[in-house]
Design a protein around this motif. Structure first.
Motif, PDB file in Angstrom:
ATOM      1  N   THR A 193       0.838  -1.191   0.000  1.00 22.29           N
ATOM      2  CA  THR A 193       0.000   0.000   0.000  1.00 22.29           C
ATOM      3  C   THR A 193       0.873   1.240   0.000  1.00 22.29           C
ATOM      4  OG1 THR A 193      -0.106   0.228   2.411  1.00 22.29           O
ATOM      5  CG2 THR A 193      -1.744  -1.230   1.369  1.00 22.29           C
ATOM      6  N   SER A 194       0.283   2.350  -0.418  1.00 28.19           N
ATOM      7  CA  SER A 194       1.055   3.601  -0.418  1.00 28.19           C
ATOM      8  C   SER A 194       1.367   4.037   1.013  1.00 28.19           C
ATOM      9  CB  SER A 194       0.299   4.697  -1.161  1.00 28.19           C
ATOM     10  OG  SER A 194      -0.858   5.069  -0.469  1.00 28.19           O
ATOM     11  N   GLU A 195       0.452   3.731   1.946  1.00 26.83           N
ATOM     12  CA  GLU A 195       0.704   4.071   3.347  1.00 26.83           C
ATOM     13  C   GLU A 195       1.927   3.326   3.860  1.00 26.83           C
ATOM     14  OE1 GLU A 195      -1.689   4.189   7.609  1.00 26.83           O
ATOM     15  OE2 GLU A 195      -2.794   3.938   5.739  1.00 26.83           O
ATOM     16  N   GLY A 196       2.046   2.052   3.501  1.00 27.56           N
ATOM     17  CA  GLY A 196       3.207   1.264   3.905  1.00 27.56           C
ATOM     18  C   GLY A 196       4.495   1.789   3.303  1.00 27.56           C
ATOM     19  N   ALA A 197       4.419   2.214   2.034  1.00 28.31           N
ATOM     20  CA  ALA A 197       5.604   2.756   1.368  1.00 28.31           C
ATOM     21  C   ALA A 197       6.053   4.049   2.029  1.00 28.31           C
ATOM     22  CB  ALA A 197       5.314   2.980  -0.115  1.00 28.31           C
ATOM     23  N   VAL A 198       5.100   4.896   2.392  1.00 30.77           N
ATOM     24  CA  VAL A 198       5.439   6.156   3.059  1.00 30.77           C
ATOM     25  C   VAL A 198       6.067   5.875   4.419  1.00 30.77           C
ATOM     26  CG1 VAL A 198       4.480   8.259   4.101  1.00 30.77           C
ATOM     27  CG2 VAL A 198       3.739   7.542   1.824  1.00 30.77           C
ATOM     28  N   ASN A 199       5.481   4.933   5.152  1.00 28.02           N
ATOM     29  CA  ASN A 199       6.016   4.600   6.476  1.00 28.02           C
ATOM     30  C   ASN A 199       7.420   4.018   6.378  1.00 28.02           C
ATOM     31  OD1 ASN A 199       3.662   5.495   7.672  1.00 28.02           O
ATOM     32  ND2 ASN A 199       2.754   3.466   7.796  1.00 28.02           N
ATOM     33  N   THR A 200       7.658   3.167   5.359  1.00 26.54           N
ATOM     34  CA  THR A 200       8.995   2.601   5.163  1.00 26.54           C
ATOM     35  C   THR A 200       9.995   3.700   4.812  1.00 26.54           C
ATOM     36  OG1 THR A 200       8.075   0.489   4.443  1.00 26.54           O
ATOM     37  CG2 THR A 200      10.346   0.957   3.792  1.00 26.54           C
ATOM     38  N   ALA A 201       9.591   4.581   3.925  1.00 27.84           N
ATOM     39  CA  ALA A 201      10.471   5.699   3.560  1.00 27.84           C
ATOM     40  C   ALA A 201      10.773   6.569   4.772  1.00 27.84           C
ATOM     41  CB  ALA A 201       9.829   6.531   2.451  1.00 27.84           C
ATOM     42  N   GLU A 202       9.757   6.809   5.584  1.00 24.56           N
ATOM     43  CA  GLU A 202       9.957   7.623   6.784  1.00 24.56           C
ATOM     44  C   GLU A 202      10.953   6.956   7.735  1.00 24.56           C
ATOM     45  OE1 GLU A 202       7.415   9.692  10.416  1.00 24.56           O
ATOM     46  OE2 GLU A 202       6.348   8.600   8.849  1.00 24.56           O
ATOM     47  N   GLU A 203      10.832   5.649   7.921  1.00 23.16           N
ATOM     48  CA  GLU A 203      11.771   4.922   8.781  1.00 23.16           C
ATOM     49  C   GLU A 203      13.196   5.036   8.233  1.00 23.16           C
ATOM     50  OE1 GLU A 203      10.422   0.879   9.187  1.00 23.16           O
ATOM     51  OE2 GLU A 203       8.455   1.528   9.959  1.00 23.16           O
ATOM     52  N   ASP A 204      13.330   4.905   6.917  1.00 22.59           N
ATOM     53  CA  ASP A 204      14.660   5.010   6.295  1.00 22.59           C
ATOM     54  C   ASP A 204      15.253   6.409   6.499  1.00 22.59           C
ATOM     55  OD1 ASP A 204      14.377   2.399   5.431  1.00 22.59           O
ATOM     56  OD2 ASP A 204      13.918   2.936   3.347  1.00 22.59           O
ATOM     57  N   ILE A 205      14.447   7.425   6.323  1.00 22.42           N
ATOM     58  CA  ILE A 205      14.934   8.810   6.496  1.00 22.42           C
ATOM     59  C   ILE A 205      15.312   9.056   7.950  1.00 22.42           C
ATOM     60  CG2 ILE A 205      14.238  11.252   6.437  1.00 22.42           C
ATOM     61  CD1 ILE A 205      14.945  10.078   3.709  1.00 22.42           C
ATOM     62  N   ARG A 206      14.489   8.579   8.863  1.00 26.30           N
ATOM     63  CA  ARG A 206      14.830   8.747  10.287  1.00 26.30           C
ATOM     64  C   ARG A 206      16.142   8.034  10.622  1.00 26.30           C
ATOM     65  NH1 ARG A 206      11.175  11.626  12.860  1.00 26.30           N
ATOM     66  NH2 ARG A 206       9.024  11.661  12.112  1.00 26.30           N
ATOM     67  N   GLY A 207      16.367   6.884  10.006  1.00 28.44           N
ATOM     68  CA  GLY A 207      17.641   6.182  10.188  1.00 28.44           C
ATOM     69  C   GLY A 207      18.808   6.991   9.655  1.00 28.44           C
ATOM     70  N   ALA A 208      18.615   7.611   8.496  1.00 27.42           N
ATOM     71  CA  ALA A 208      19.664   8.456   7.918  1.00 27.42           C
ATOM     72  C   ALA A 208      19.949   9.658   8.815  1.00 27.42           C
ATOM     73  CB  ALA A 208      19.248   8.921   6.519  1.00 27.42           C
ATOM     74  N   ILE A 209      18.894  10.215   9.405  1.00 29.96           N
ATOM     75  CA  ILE A 209      19.073  11.350  10.322  1.00 29.96           C
ATOM     76  C   ILE A 209      19.882  10.923  11.539  1.00 29.96           C
ATOM     77  CG2 ILE A 209      17.849  12.875  11.932  1.00 29.96           C
ATOM     78  CD1 ILE A 209      15.657  13.132   9.725  1.00 29.96           C
ATOM     79  N   GLN A 210      19.646   9.694  12.011  1.00 31.16           N
ATOM     80  CA  GLN A 210      20.428   9.191  13.150  1.00 31.16           C
ATOM     81  C   GLN A 210      21.921   9.100  12.797  1.00 31.16           C
ATOM     82  OE1 GLN A 210      19.470   8.489  16.337  1.00 31.16           O
ATOM     83  NE2 GLN A 210      17.522   9.396  15.757  1.00 31.16           N
ATOM     84  N   LEU A 211      22.203   8.746  11.550  1.00 31.15           N
ATOM     85  CA  LEU A 211      23.595   8.631  11.117  1.00 31.15           C
ATOM     86  C   LEU A 211      24.246   9.985  10.866  1.00 31.15           C
ATOM     87  CD1 LEU A 211      23.265   5.632   8.633  1.00 31.15           C
ATOM     88  CD2 LEU A 211      24.290   5.611  10.928  1.00 31.15           C
ATOM     89  N   ASP A 212      23.467  10.913  10.286  1.00 31.05           N
ATOM     90  CA  ASP A 212      24.021  12.232   9.974  1.00 31.05           C
ATOM     91  C   ASP A 212      22.894  13.260  10.049  1.00 31.05           C
ATOM     92  OD1 ASP A 212      25.319  14.477   9.100  1.00 31.05           O
ATOM     93  OD2 ASP A 212      25.896  13.670   7.146  1.00 31.05           O
ATOM     94  N   GLY A 213      22.685  13.803  11.213  1.00 30.84           N
ATOM     95  CA  GLY A 213      21.601  14.743  11.456  1.00 30.84           C
ATOM     96  C   GLY A 213      21.859  16.147  10.962  1.00 30.84           C
ATOM     97  N   GLN A 214      22.967  16.366  10.278  1.00 30.74           N
ATOM     98  CA  GLN A 214      23.278  17.707   9.775  1.00 30.74           C
ATOM     99  C   GLN A 214      22.838  17.921   8.328  1.00 30.74           C
ATOM    100  OE1 GLN A 214      24.290  20.133  11.873  1.00 30.74           O
ATOM    101  NE2 GLN A 214      23.923  18.463  13.306  1.00 30.74           N
ATOM    102  N   GLN A 215      22.288  16.888   7.714  1.00 32.48           N
ATOM    103  CA  GLN A 215      21.887  16.975   6.309  1.00 32.48           C
ATOM    104  C   GLN A 215      20.487  17.571   6.177  1.00 32.48           C
ATOM    105  OE1 GLN A 215      23.780  16.232   3.606  1.00 32.48           O
ATOM    106  NE2 GLN A 215      25.467  15.846   5.037  1.00 32.48           N
ATOM    107  N   ASP A 216      20.392  18.772   5.617  1.00 30.28           N
ATOM    108  CA  ASP A 216      19.088  19.421   5.457  1.00 30.28           C
ATOM    109  C   ASP A 216      18.163  18.611   4.565  1.00 30.28           C
ATOM    110  OD1 ASP A 216      20.924  20.306   3.317  1.00 30.28           O
ATOM    111  OD2 ASP A 216      19.232  21.540   2.652  1.00 30.28           O
ATOM    112  N   ARG A 217      18.714  17.921   3.574  1.00 27.17           N
ATOM    113  CA  ARG A 217      17.861  17.175   2.647  1.00 27.17           C
ATOM    114  C   ARG A 217      17.097  16.047   3.334  1.00 27.17           C
ATOM    115  NH1 ARG A 217      23.140  15.400   0.925  1.00 27.17           N
ATOM    116  NH2 ARG A 217      23.347  13.170   1.247  1.00 27.17           N
ATOM    117  N   TYR A 218      17.640  15.497   4.398  1.00 24.14           N
ATOM    118  CA  TYR A 218      16.909  14.448   5.121  1.00 24.14           C
ATOM    119  C   TYR A 218      15.657  15.035   5.774  1.00 24.14           C
ATOM    120  CZ  TYR A 218      21.224  11.650   4.733  1.00 24.14           C
ATOM    121  OH  TYR A 218      22.321  10.960   4.282  1.00 24.14           O
ATOM    122  N   TYR A 219      15.808  16.180   6.399  1.00 20.60           N
ATOM    123  CA  TYR A 219      14.651  16.816   7.042  1.00 20.60           C
ATOM    124  C   TYR A 219      13.649  17.305   5.999  1.00 20.60           C
ATOM    125  CZ  TYR A 219      17.277  16.545  11.353  1.00 20.60           C
ATOM    126  OH  TYR A 219      17.964  16.081  12.446  1.00 20.60           O
TER     127      TYR A 219
END
Length: 167
Positions: free
Chosen positions: A1-27
């Motif tokens: 579902t599109s809801e699942g895809a959005v949630n997966t993408a959100e989890e991936d972005i939050r993971g990227a923020i944990q690795l490098d929280g200085q990247q404006d593109r992640y936010y």
């Protein structure tokens, strides 16, 4: 579902923020995902109006927070201001300050990218949304004045965008 895809993408972005929280593109991407959630709720007939409003409001608040964080990470990136403006634009029906915030952030984006006519179109769309909300809310002559002024501003911006890029 599109809801699942959005949630997966959100989890991936939050993971990227944990690795490098200085990247404006992640936010910025996180804010854009919240815009997707907001748009999805506008058209969701499977939930009650109360549920949709709550989910929409939560996504709006999260989107504003993420977009503001993107701006704070890079104040020289026009797309950060544009994303913040887009979140605010969608929030116009639920936040009376959202229209003005969208316009202010669109203007900041235009200062950084003055040759991009699509930014004028974004701002014109906000003025139309403000006018539409004034029509829905009513209010007599003051409402008619607001509608007229906002529509005129939108027309002026559309003309300016056409002059910048006539094709």
């Amino acid at each position: 579902t599109s809801e699942g895809a959005v949630n997966t993408a959100e989890e991936d972005i939050r993971g990227a923020i944990q690795l490098d929280g200085q990247q404006d593109r992640y936010y910025r991407t996180l804010a854009q995902l919240e815009v997707v959630k907001m748009q999805r709720e506008l058209n969701n007939a499977d939930r009650s109006q109360e549920e949709r409003l709550e989910i929409f409001s939560n996504a709006y608040n999260a989107g504003v927070a993420a977009a503001r964080e993107a701006v704070s990470k890079s104040t020289s990136e026009s797309s950060n201001y544009r994303t913040l403006a887009q979140v605010h634009e969608l929030g116009i029906p639920v936040d009376e300050r959202a229209g003005r915030s969208a316009i202010e952030n669109d203007e900041k984006a235009r200062e950084l990218s003055p040759l991009d006519p699509s930014l004028l179109l974004d701002t014109a769309r906000v003025h139309v949304a403000i006018a539409d909300l004034a029509i829905i809310r009513g209010g007599g002559s003051s409402s008619r004045r607001v509608v007229s002024e906002e529509r005129q501003k939108a027309i002026e911006l559309l003309i300016e965008a056409t002059e910048m890029k006539p094709d």
